[in-house]
Every structure is written in structure tokens, then in C-alpha cells.
Scaffold this motif. Structure first.
Motif: not given
Length: 224
Positions: A24-32
């Protein structure tokens, strides 16, 4: 009915580094991405962007029916990420890697070579729910930061992922391929992108394909 391999009822942010939730840490890509996208939209005005256009763009008519495929893109992203998050976190990570690579490359290009398109019709040829939908999309989505097309890049990444996923049926794979083809066509027919934006997405996708699937997929395929 297939059961999820991850029990998200046990999830909390404090458990994000645990193996069952680390994907789920990959979802930070959307925020960035959204932060960087907002900054480029805010600080790179349209007059500083180079217009993207080719003769083929003038031959493609505006067709509001392609708005259905254009908007279905959002559904396809959510459904795909949600499915893999529930049933195959390894594919979730690969699809998110693919998406993040295309985001990073696209944003870099948007900053170094700002682009825009001037293809949108001034007046819609008809008044119906689909033209009103496109009017709304035009109002919330500027005509800048268009080359390469992320609509196309994400779509090709989703198709690539589903085609590699052994548990998906042939019918579903066919559906995804047809949907992705229509989505890629739609960006030109609803005048959100030039054909050049579509073409520019291809090499970006090739890079993302190598990074996301190179070791785990293509090496194995080449050895067969």
C-alpha cells in the motif's frame, strides 16, 4: 467466490511496513503526482506551452460518444488497483510501479518541455448529456501538460498487467484490450489530446514495462 488474500480489516497506518500491507506504500505515488501536477498547472501558464498538433488531428472529428470510453478510464484504474490490492499484491506493486514511472517521466517532460493543445471545439456540434459532460471536463482540466498522454500510458499499463495475470479469464482480457483501445482513441475524438500525445506515450510505456516487469516477466519469457 474468490477470497481476498489480504485482510484489510486488520490494517492501520502503524502496520504499513508489515509484509501483508507494505504494497500500500506505493499509493504514495498518487499523492506525489497530484502535488506535482497541481504545481505544473499553477505555475506553467498556457502561453508558455508549445502547442501540439499534426495534420491527422484535423481529420479526426469531435465525437462525444467517445466520452463514455474517456470517463471509463477512471473506472478501469480503480477496479484494477482494487482487484490486485485484494487478490494479488505482487501485481498491485507492478502495476503501481508502471504507473509511477509514467507519472515521473510525464511530469519531467511537462516541466522541461511544457505543452498544450488547442483542439477543443469552441462550440459543441450538439447539445446532449455527453457534450455537457465534456464541457464539465474541459472546465476542470486545463489544456496544458498533454504530451505524453497519461490517459494512454495508464491504459496500456493496465492492459499489460491484466494480460500477464494468469487468473484473469480470456473474456476479461479481451474486454480490457477493447476498452483500452477505445480509451486511447477517445482522447483524440473528444479533443483532449493530439495524436502526437498518443504516440509520445508509447516509448514512455516501453520504459515503464521494462522497469515494472523486466526482471520478473520478460527475462522468464525470453528463456522459454
Amino acid at each position: 467466490m474468490k477470497r481476498p488474500v489480504v485482510n484489510y480489516k486488520e490494517f492501520s497506518l502503524s502496520k504499513i511496513n508489515e509484509p501483508q500491507f507494505s504494497h500500500l506504500k506505493y499509493l504514495w505515488g498518487w499523492i506525489g503526482y497530484f502535488i506535482l501536477f497541481f504545481l505544473t498547472e499553477r505555475f506553467i501558464p498556457a502561453e508558455k506551452c508549445s502547442p501540439i498538433h499534426c495534420a491527422l488531428d484535423d481529420m479526426i472529428p469531435f465525437c462525444e460518444y467517445f466520452a463514455i470510453a474517456y470517463v471509463f478510464w477512471y473506472v478501469l484504474i480503480v477496479v484494477s488497483l482494487l482487484y490486485f490490492a485484494l487478490y494479488d499484491p505482487s501485481f498491485f506493486k507492478q502495476l503501481m510501479t508502471y504507473i509511477i514511472v509514467t507519472q515521473v517521466v510525464a511530469i519531467t517532460i511537462y516541466v522541461l518541455f511544457p505543452s498544450r493543445q488547442d483542439l477543443r471545439p469552441e462550440v459543441f456540434p450538439r447539445d446532449n448529456i455527453l457534450t455537457r459532460l465534456m464541457g464539465f471536463i474541459y472546465s476542470v482540466d486545463t489544456n496544458t501538460g498533454v504530451c505524453p498522454s497519461l490517459h494512454v500510458s495508464y491504459s496500456l499499463g493496465i492492459a499489460s498487467t491484466w494480460l500477464k495475470y494468469k487468473d484473469s479469464s480470456k473474456l476479461w482480457k479481451c474486454f480490457v484490450v477493447v476498452a483500452v483501445v477505445l480509451i486511447c482513441m477517445s482522447v483524440a475524438f473528444v479533443k483532449q489530446h493530439s495524436v502526437l500525445d498518443i504516440a509520445a506515450a508509447v516509448p514512455v510505456c516501453l520504459l515503464a514495462e521494462i522497469i515494472a516487469f523486466g526482471k520478473s516477466y520478460w527475462t522468464h519469457r525470453l528463456r522459454q
